[in-house]
Design a protein around this motif. Structure first.
Motif, mmCIF file in Angstrom:
data_model
loop_
_atom_site.group_PDB
_atom_site.id
_atom_site.type_symbol
_atom_site.label_atom_id
_atom_site.label_comp_id
_atom_site.label_asym_id
_atom_site.label_seq_id
_atom_site.Cartn_x
_atom_site.Cartn_y
_atom_site.Cartn_z
ATOM 1 N N VAL A 156 0.852 -1.192 0.000
ATOM 2 C CA VAL A 156 0.000 0.000 0.000
ATOM 3 C C VAL A 156 0.883 1.235 0.000
ATOM 4 C CG1 VAL A 156 -1.790 1.283 1.223
ATOM 5 C CG2 VAL A 156 -1.821 -1.217 1.256
ATOM 6 N N CYS A 157 0.725 2.061 -1.028
ATOM 7 C CA CYS A 157 1.473 3.318 -1.138
ATOM 8 C C CYS A 157 0.580 4.437 -0.603
ATOM 9 C CB CYS A 157 1.837 3.567 -2.596
ATOM 10 S SG CYS A 157 2.831 5.044 -2.854
ATOM 11 N N VAL A 158 1.015 5.071 0.479
ATOM 12 C CA VAL A 158 0.238 6.131 1.124
ATOM 13 C C VAL A 158 0.634 7.476 0.521
ATOM 14 C CG1 VAL A 158 -0.302 7.270 3.311
ATOM 15 C CG2 VAL A 158 0.071 4.794 3.253
ATOM 16 N N VAL A 159 -0.349 8.147 -0.089
ATOM 17 C CA VAL A 159 -0.114 9.439 -0.730
ATOM 18 C C VAL A 159 -1.038 10.485 -0.128
ATOM 19 C CG1 VAL A 159 0.699 8.414 -2.904
ATOM 20 C CG2 VAL A 159 -1.733 8.919 -2.607
ATOM 21 N N GLU A 160 -0.759 11.738 -0.436
ATOM 22 C CA GLU A 160 -1.550 12.822 0.129
ATOM 23 C C GLU A 160 -2.845 13.069 -0.637
ATOM 24 O OE1 GLU A 160 1.089 16.174 0.281
ATOM 25 O OE2 GLU A 160 2.473 15.172 1.650
ATOM 26 N N THR A 161 -2.791 13.047 -1.968
ATOM 27 C CA THR A 161 -3.957 13.428 -2.771
ATOM 28 C C THR A 161 -4.169 12.467 -3.939
ATOM 29 O OG1 THR A 161 -2.696 14.798 -4.321
ATOM 30 C CG2 THR A 161 -3.473 15.874 -2.293
ATOM 31 N N PRO A 162 -5.370 12.464 -4.518
ATOM 32 C CA PRO A 162 -5.601 11.666 -5.725
ATOM 33 C C PRO A 162 -4.655 12.053 -6.867
ATOM 34 C CG PRO A 162 -7.692 12.335 -4.783
ATOM 35 C CD PRO A 162 -6.613 13.064 -4.015
ATOM 36 N N ARG A 163 -4.252 13.288 -6.904
ATOM 37 C CA ARG A 163 -3.306 13.732 -7.936
ATOM 38 C C ARG A 163 -1.987 12.952 -7.829
ATOM 39 N NH1 ARG A 163 -0.967 19.854 -8.630
ATOM 40 N NH2 ARG A 163 0.050 19.491 -10.602
ATOM 41 N N ASP A 164 -1.568 12.647 -6.596
ATOM 42 C CA ASP A 164 -0.344 11.866 -6.401
ATOM 43 C C ASP A 164 -0.481 10.462 -6.986
ATOM 44 O OD1 ASP A 164 0.741 14.037 -5.014
ATOM 45 O OD2 ASP A 164 0.046 13.298 -3.080
ATOM 46 N N VAL A 165 -1.682 9.885 -6.870
ATOM 47 C CA VAL A 165 -1.931 8.571 -7.467
ATOM 48 C C VAL A 165 -1.669 8.642 -8.968
ATOM 49 C CG1 VAL A 165 -3.687 6.817 -7.975
ATOM 50 C CG2 VAL A 165 -3.597 7.860 -5.700
ATOM 51 N N GLY A 166 -2.172 9.696 -9.595
ATOM 52 C CA GLY A 166 -1.959 9.889 -11.029
ATOM 53 C C GLY A 166 -0.491 9.970 -11.399
ATOM 54 N N LEU A 167 0.310 10.635 -10.565
ATOM 55 C CA LEU A 167 1.742 10.743 -10.832
ATOM 56 C C LEU A 167 2.409 9.374 -10.813
ATOM 57 C CD1 LEU A 167 2.579 13.868 -8.612
ATOM 58 C CD2 LEU A 167 2.445 13.793 -11.103
ATOM 59 N N PHE A 168 2.091 8.563 -9.800
ATOM 60 C CA PHE A 168 2.664 7.220 -9.713
ATOM 61 C C PHE A 168 2.188 6.349 -10.870
ATOM 62 C CE2 PHE A 168 3.596 8.339 -5.314
ATOM 63 C CZ PHE A 168 4.829 7.752 -5.137
ATOM 64 N N GLU A 169 0.924 6.461 -11.215
ATOM 65 C CA GLU A 169 0.381 5.633 -12.294
ATOM 66 C C GLU A 169 1.002 5.995 -13.638
ATOM 67 O OE1 GLU A 169 -2.002 2.836 -12.103
ATOM 68 O OE2 GLU A 169 -0.840 3.094 -10.268
ATOM 69 N N ARG A 170 1.277 7.266 -13.862
ATOM 70 C CA ARG A 170 1.934 7.669 -15.114
ATOM 71 C C ARG A 170 3.358 7.130 -15.186
ATOM 72 N NH1 ARG A 170 -1.370 11.940 -14.429
ATOM 73 N NH2 ARG A 170 0.064 13.342 -13.377
ATOM 74 N N ALA A 171 4.013 6.980 -14.032
ATOM 75 C CA ALA A 171 5.363 6.399 -14.021
ATOM 76 C C ALA A 171 5.309 4.940 -14.478
ATOM 77 C CB ALA A 171 5.986 6.513 -12.636
ATOM 78 N N GLY A 172 4.198 4.268 -14.198
ATOM 79 C CA GLY A 172 3.957 2.932 -14.737
ATOM 80 C C GLY A 172 4.721 1.785 -14.113
ATOM 81 N N THR A 173 5.363 1.987 -12.967
ATOM 82 C CA THR A 173 6.163 0.908 -12.382
ATOM 83 C C THR A 173 5.567 0.321 -11.112
ATOM 84 O OG1 THR A 173 7.503 2.540 -11.199
ATOM 85 C CG2 THR A 173 8.330 1.787 -13.329
ATOM 86 N N PHE A 174 4.690 1.045 -10.435
ATOM 87 C CA PHE A 174 4.131 0.567 -9.171
ATOM 88 C C PHE A 174 2.946 -0.354 -9.445
ATOM 89 C CE2 PHE A 174 1.350 1.206 -5.366
ATOM 90 C CZ PHE A 174 2.177 0.556 -4.459
ATOM 91 N N LYS A 175 2.975 -1.550 -8.891
ATOM 92 C CA LYS A 175 1.918 -2.540 -9.137
ATOM 93 C C LYS A 175 1.101 -2.846 -7.890
ATOM 94 C CE LYS A 175 3.272 -2.834 -13.319
ATOM 95 N NZ LYS A 175 2.664 -1.879 -14.211
ATOM 96 N N GLY A 176 1.311 -2.082 -6.820
ATOM 97 C CA GLY A 176 0.530 -2.265 -5.603
ATOM 98 C C GLY A 176 -0.737 -1.432 -5.653
ATOM 99 N N VAL A 177 -1.249 -1.075 -4.465
ATOM 100 C CA VAL A 177 -2.450 -0.253 -4.356
ATOM 101 C C VAL A 177 -2.115 1.003 -3.548
ATOM 102 C CG1 VAL A 177 -4.064 -2.174 -4.615
ATOM 103 C CG2 VAL A 177 -3.226 -1.573 -2.331
#
Length: 199
Positions: free
Chosen positions: A83-104
């Motif tokens: 589980v990757c703990v982020v501050e905002t939904p925008r941060d989720v978008g940043l990680f998803e665009r990087a394309g390497t994180f496969k967790g939640v």
């Protein structure tokens, strides 16, 4: 548009409430919406209404979604044990665009900011602890901003998760790839030294 009619003045006032939009930008946007094809303004207003009416927090991670669960939480190919703990939904978008994180993810809804009256009760920390205690989580990655507030939020989160037998990690910090050391400030250099690893 300096002597705006009431409807235009209201539009300008609402546009300047958006981040990064000052009075001149608001005036340009209003002029664009009024001077061109008015269907653009109608389509924009319909899109805004749809977002307000249909988008809500995911019941599991608090990312934005139209349904009960967001697409990431409902994707069985994702590793729910990380589980990757982020501050905002925008941060989720940043990680998803990087394309390497496969967790939640787990979205806190901000970070501790006492001067702005944002305390632990305004964040989804209780829900994170409950999620971890339900079981199945092996690692929690604290991916809050590398600021005083972000570090304080990460520290509080790690304290709340102490005793849950879950591995707690923090995002690495340091010298960016391709950067010259002479251009790096002392705090970044100190973080890089503290976070060094075997080569």
């Amino acid at each position: 548009m300096t002597e705006a009619v009431p409807a235009i003045q209201t539009l300008l006032e609402e546009l300047t409430k958006l981040p990064g939009i000052g009075p001149k930008s608001a005036e340009r946007i209003a002029h664009f919406l009024l001077a061109g094809d008015r269907k653009v303004a109608v389509t924009l207003s319909e899109a805004l209404r749809a977002v307000v009416e249909r988008i809500r927090p995911c019941r599991e991670c608090f990312n934005l979604t139209e349904g009960d669960l967001c697409p990431i939480c409902s994707d069985r190919r994702r590793d729910g044990g990380i589980v990757c703990v982020v501050e905002t939904p925008r941060d989720v978008g940043l990680f998803e665009r990087a394309g390497t994180f496969k967790g939640v993810y787990h979205v806190l809804g901000g970070r501790l900011a006492p001067l702005e009256n944002v305390g632990p009760d305004k964040l989804t920390l209780t829900q994170l602890v409950q999620r971890v205690r339900r079981g199945g989580v092996r690692e929690v990655i604290l991916a809050t901003s590398p600021t005083l507030e972000g570090d304080g939020t990460a520290l509080l989160t790690s304290n709340l998760l102490a005793g849950t037998n879950v591995s707690i990690t923090r995002l690495a910090r340091g010298v960016p790839s391709g950067a010259s050391l002479e251009l790096v400030n002392s705090q970044i250099l100190a973080d890089a030294l503290d976070g060094r690893k075997a080569f």
